[in-house]
Design an enzyme around this catalytic site. Sequence first.
Site, PDB file in Angstrom:
ATOM      1  N   GLU A 152       0.874  -1.174   0.000  1.00 11.58           N
ATOM      2  CA  GLU A 152       0.000   0.000   0.000  1.00 11.58           C
ATOM      3  C   GLU A 152       0.910   1.224   0.000  1.00 11.58           C
ATOM      4  OE1 GLU A 152      -3.940   1.507   2.448  1.00 11.58           O
ATOM      5  OE2 GLU A 152      -2.270   0.641   3.590  1.00 11.58           O
ATOM      6  N   GLU A 242      -8.073  11.928   2.532  1.00  9.68           N
ATOM      7  CA  GLU A 242      -8.374  11.007   3.629  1.00  9.68           C
ATOM      8  C   GLU A 242      -8.442  11.758   4.952  1.00  9.68           C
ATOM      9  OE1 GLU A 242      -7.032   6.575   5.227  1.00  9.68           O
ATOM     10  OE2 GLU A 242      -6.265   7.394   3.335  1.00  9.68           O
TER      11      GLU A 242
END
Length: 261
Positions: A152, A242
């Site tokens: 990730e 985010e």
Amino acid sequence: MLRRKVIFTVLATLVMTSLTIVDNTAFAATNLNTTESTFSKEVLSTQKTYSAFNTQAAPKTITSNEIGVNGGYDYELWKDYGNTSMTLKNGGAFSCQWSNIGNALFRKGKKFNDTQTYKQLGNISVNYDCNYQPYGNSYLCVYGWTSSPLVEYYIVDSWGSWRPPGGTSKGTITVDGGIYDIYETTRINQPSIQGNTTFKQYWSVRRTKRTSGTISVSKHFAAWESKGMPLGKMHETAFNIEGYQSSGKADVNSMSINIGK
């Protein structure tokens, strides 16, 4: 003789008058046809313009977890709980806002089929312009995954109250007019594109915040690999907003992902 001449003159006058009437009628008919043709073309032109206008989809607002395709990009809104809203606009543009959340993300990007490396895909870069207003823990970044190995990754250009990620320092890269610190972290038995498992996270975090510009994604990838941080087959590259236990809003005025250029 005089009578015949008068009759001939009268007949000639009648013929000329008749011809004039016929000519005028033909001229009027021609003008009418031309006007109708011009009008028809104008109507068709208007219809084409209207049709072209309608090909641009109206903005779509979503408030709960959803994935899909909009404006030629894959999109996702994900949250664990709290108040969220994401308005999808043309191309890569979108706006979002969040409050009282645990964790939430809003993104548009490109998904791949896990068969090619970034080198095989060609150069990857992201151009963006964003009005970003976080209140608390949040970040603005390029985000994605690779598989085999499962990684990730984040390339962070701006953030809120906390500068991520607090992992192991792996050096720096100078690119796109700024210095980025490189970090590596390990996530143990956490959610991923392959279910709950253990995987690496790679980070490039810009030292000075910005909210517009170009992110040369492939150059970050190359820098990571040069520092012993291998990447696998490409799964996704996205522009991401985010938030974590925070509130805020962002207007992504424009965003494009360029591949192979």
